[in-house]
Scaffold this active site. Structure first.
Site, PDB file in Angstrom:
ATOM      1  N   ALA A 288      78.191  73.813  47.135  1.00 44.18           N
ATOM      2  CA  ALA A 288      77.902  74.411  48.444  1.00 44.18           C
ATOM      3  C   ALA A 288      76.429  74.753  48.578  1.00 44.18           C
ATOM      4  O   ALA A 288      76.069  75.716  49.245  1.00 44.18           O
ATOM      5  CB  ALA A 288      78.762  75.657  48.655  1.00 44.18           C
TER       6      ALA A 288
ATOM      7  N   ASN B  28      72.466  73.187  49.567  1.00 44.23           N
ATOM      8  CA  ASN B  28      71.991  72.630  50.827  1.00 44.23           C
ATOM      9  C   ASN B  28      72.527  71.233  51.103  1.00 44.23           C
ATOM     10  O   ASN B  28      72.919  70.911  52.230  1.00 44.23           O
ATOM     11  CB  ASN B  28      70.467  72.612  50.844  1.00 44.23           C
ATOM     12  N   VAL B  29      72.567  70.380  50.058  1.00 41.48           N
ATOM     13  CA  VAL B  29      73.065  69.020  50.262  1.00 41.48           C
ATOM     14  C   VAL B  29      74.542  69.053  50.637  1.00 41.48           C
ATOM     15  O   VAL B  29      74.982  68.399  51.584  1.00 41.48           O
ATOM     16  CB  VAL B  29      72.849  68.159  49.003  1.00 41.48           C
ATOM     17  N   GLY B  30      75.325  69.834  49.887  1.00 40.90           N
ATOM     18  CA  GLY B  30      76.746  69.939  50.180  1.00 40.90           C
ATOM     19  C   GLY B  30      77.003  70.519  51.555  1.00 40.90           C
ATOM     20  O   GLY B  30      77.927  70.105  52.260  1.00 40.90           O
TER      21      GLY B  30
ATOM     22  N   ASP C 187      82.436  75.609  45.096  1.00 41.87           N
ATOM     23  CA  ASP C 187      81.235  76.105  44.430  1.00 41.87           C
ATOM     24  C   ASP C 187      81.632  77.174  43.428  1.00 41.87           C
ATOM     25  O   ASP C 187      82.581  77.939  43.658  1.00 41.87           O
ATOM     26  CB  ASP C 187      80.252  76.701  45.445  1.00 41.87           C
TER      27      ASP C 187
ATOM     28  N   ARG D  86      65.567  69.000  41.302  1.00 41.92           N
ATOM     29  CA  ARG D  86      64.234  68.863  40.712  1.00 41.92           C
ATOM     30  C   ARG D  86      63.331  69.994  41.168  1.00 41.92           C
ATOM     31  O   ARG D  86      63.505  70.562  42.250  1.00 41.92           O
ATOM     32  CB  ARG D  86      63.608  67.533  41.136  1.00 41.92           C
TER      33      ARG D  86
ATOM     34  N   ARG E  87      64.876  56.361  54.504  1.00 43.79           N
ATOM     35  CA  ARG E  87      63.495  56.805  54.320  1.00 43.79           C
ATOM     36  C   ARG E  87      62.524  55.684  54.653  1.00 43.79           C
ATOM     37  O   ARG E  87      61.507  55.888  55.335  1.00 43.79           O
ATOM     38  CB  ARG E  87      63.295  57.299  52.890  1.00 43.79           C
TER      39      ARG E  87
ATOM     40  N   HIS F 215      67.414  54.562  42.102  1.00 45.64           N
ATOM     41  CA  HIS F 215      66.957  55.642  42.973  1.00 45.64           C
ATOM     42  C   HIS F 215      65.784  56.308  42.279  1.00 45.64           C
ATOM     43  O   HIS F 215      65.925  57.325  41.609  1.00 45.64           O
ATOM     44  CB  HIS F 215      68.100  56.638  43.190  1.00 45.64           C
TER      45      HIS F 215
END
Length: 450
Positions: free
Chosen positions: A152, A154-156, A176, A225, A294, A318
């Protein structure tokens, strides 16, 4: 007077209509269930309104309350207009029904906890912990049972928002280790239902087991990262998290399709495959969709025209070994080199390759989340649409392009149950060599992980 609940609507689903008396009460949950099933609620008897018992009731007309037609599963938009060389493979697909509304282990969370409780599958699909319809079997009204977003962060959060907004699933569940965060985001997202017009239920729980049996699982689990860190620096830490989550998903949802978002993407997708024991067709990595988006955006900034008019495929890894075959790229249906010079195109490719690190450096804390979350949801919705759309994805190479037994970004045809096949496109010798080199580098890193 009779009170009509959701169970009565379920019993009448086969007939497609529920007749209720003029003085009966239909609960809000029953009305919601009727909308889901496409059942019409008619006030009055099948032959007309009941006999009047007073002047007041005699004057009261029969009222028909039609249930809205069930929302069809939105079809995912193609990455962009297909280049001529890819048109047979990519085909055409309509755009989404509407644009999106404005990580058990989210990124940065501590690792693991034992499940506090679990639910037994086998109850109604709408109940927490219940077995959904399963990939390839739509729920009533053409919907799909459940998608679980593990993480949970930001991406989720963005992935869950897009999946709920698509109004395709009966339920979206955020998982989460910080159960309060998952539940809070789920409730906040639920509050947007009237704003976005979706009926998908949203829950937040602390474990994969509590989420229940899923059709699709989006795995964003892992640490993000930080500035100066490469994706490969995360491999040991995130392997422990991904392996644990994948094995739990396999026990809880043995028929699910897993979409991996965790970095380093290619290696973690292969690790999720081995940890889950699933067929490789049901474990796929997200990165190609993100990297393509992108490049489309950056090529647009370089003069290629609107981003959604740029057609390209980001293959390979990636990361530093990302390969964008410019021989296949177009802008406005024409070769992209007719719009953008070679130097500017090379610069766009280089910037796309390093865009993740660029965002990390600008944010200073955390990593990219909007485009990754949207890309993960985009893949899931393409699979649900089951139109055989070709998308760049991390898949287990099967000998195509002379690459085998390693997860690497390739053009893949996606269907309801995951990867239906790898599509081979014509690549120039240098492009093919770069793709094979990317696969070899991924294999070396996997050897280090083992």
């Amino acid at each position: 007077m009779t009170v009509w609940g959701a169970a009565a609507v379920d019993e009448a689903a086969g007939a497609g209509v529920v007749h209720v008396g003029t003085r009966d009460v239909v609960t809000p949950l029953a009305r919601e269930r009727a909308r889901e099933l496409g059942v019409e609620i008619v006030v009055g008897s099948p032959a007309g309104p009941p006999a009047a018992t007073s002047a007041t009731t005699a004057a009261r007309p029969t009222v028909v309350v039609p249930a809205p037609a069930p929302t069809a599963a939105p079809t995912a938009a193609p990455l962009s207009p297909a280049p001529a060389a890819l048109s047979a493979a990519l085909g055409s697909a309509p755009r989404p029904v509407r644009p999106p509304s404005g990580a058990l282990y989210r990124r940065g969370a501590p690792i693991g906890r034992s499940p506090a409780r679990s639910h037994t599958p086998g109850h109604a699909a709408s109940a927490p912990g219940a077995a959904p319809t399963g990939p390839g079997r739509a729920a009533a009204g053409g919907r799909v049972g459940r998608v679980v977003v593990v993480g949970a962060g930001n991406v989720g959060m963005i992935a869950a928002m897009r999946l709920a907004d698509a109004d395709t699933f009966d339920e979206v569940v955020l998982v989460d280790i910080d159960e309060g965060r998952a539940a809070g985001i789920a409730l906040d997202l639920t509050h947007t239902a009237a704003l976005s017009g979706f009926t998908t239920r949203v829950r937040g729980v602390g474990t994969v087991e509590e989420a229940g049996r899923a059709d699709y699982v989006v795995l964003t689990a892992g640490k993000p990262r930080t500035p100066g860190m490469s994706r490969s620096d995360l491999i040991a830490t995130n392997a422990a998290i991904v392996g644990d989550v994948a094995s739990r998903v396999a026990r809880t949802s043995p028929d699910a399709v897993i979409v991996v978002v965790t970095n380093p993407l290619d290696e973690m997708t292969q690790h999720a495959w081995t940890s889950s024991g699933f067929p490789s067709q049901r474990v796929v990595g997200m990165a190609g969709v993100l990297d393509t988006a992108r490049f489309q955006a950056l090529a647009s900034l370089a003069g290629a025209g609107p981003a959604d008019g740029v057609a390209a495929l980001a293959l390979g890894s990636h990361g530093e070994e990302m390969v964008i075959p410019l021989s296949q790229a177009t802008a406005g249906g024409r070769p992209i080199l007719e719009r953008v010079g070679p130097a500017d195109l090379d610069a766009a490719v280089d910037r796309a390759r390093g865009s993740g690190a660029e965002v990390v450096g600008l944010l200073r804390s955390g990593s990219a989340f909007m485009a990754p979350g949207m890309s993960a949801a985009r893949m899931v919705l393409a699979m649900v649409a089951d139109r055989g759309e070709v998308m760049p994805a991390a898949v287990l190479a099967d000998g195509s392009y002379d690459i085998r037994d390693v997860y690497v970004g390739l053009p893949a045809r996606l269907g309801r149950r995951g990867v239906e096949g790898i599509v081979e496109i014509d690549l120039r010798p240098a492009e093919l060599a770069a793709l094979r080199d990317a696969a070899a580098r991924i294999g070396e890193r996997l050897g280090a992980l083992a």
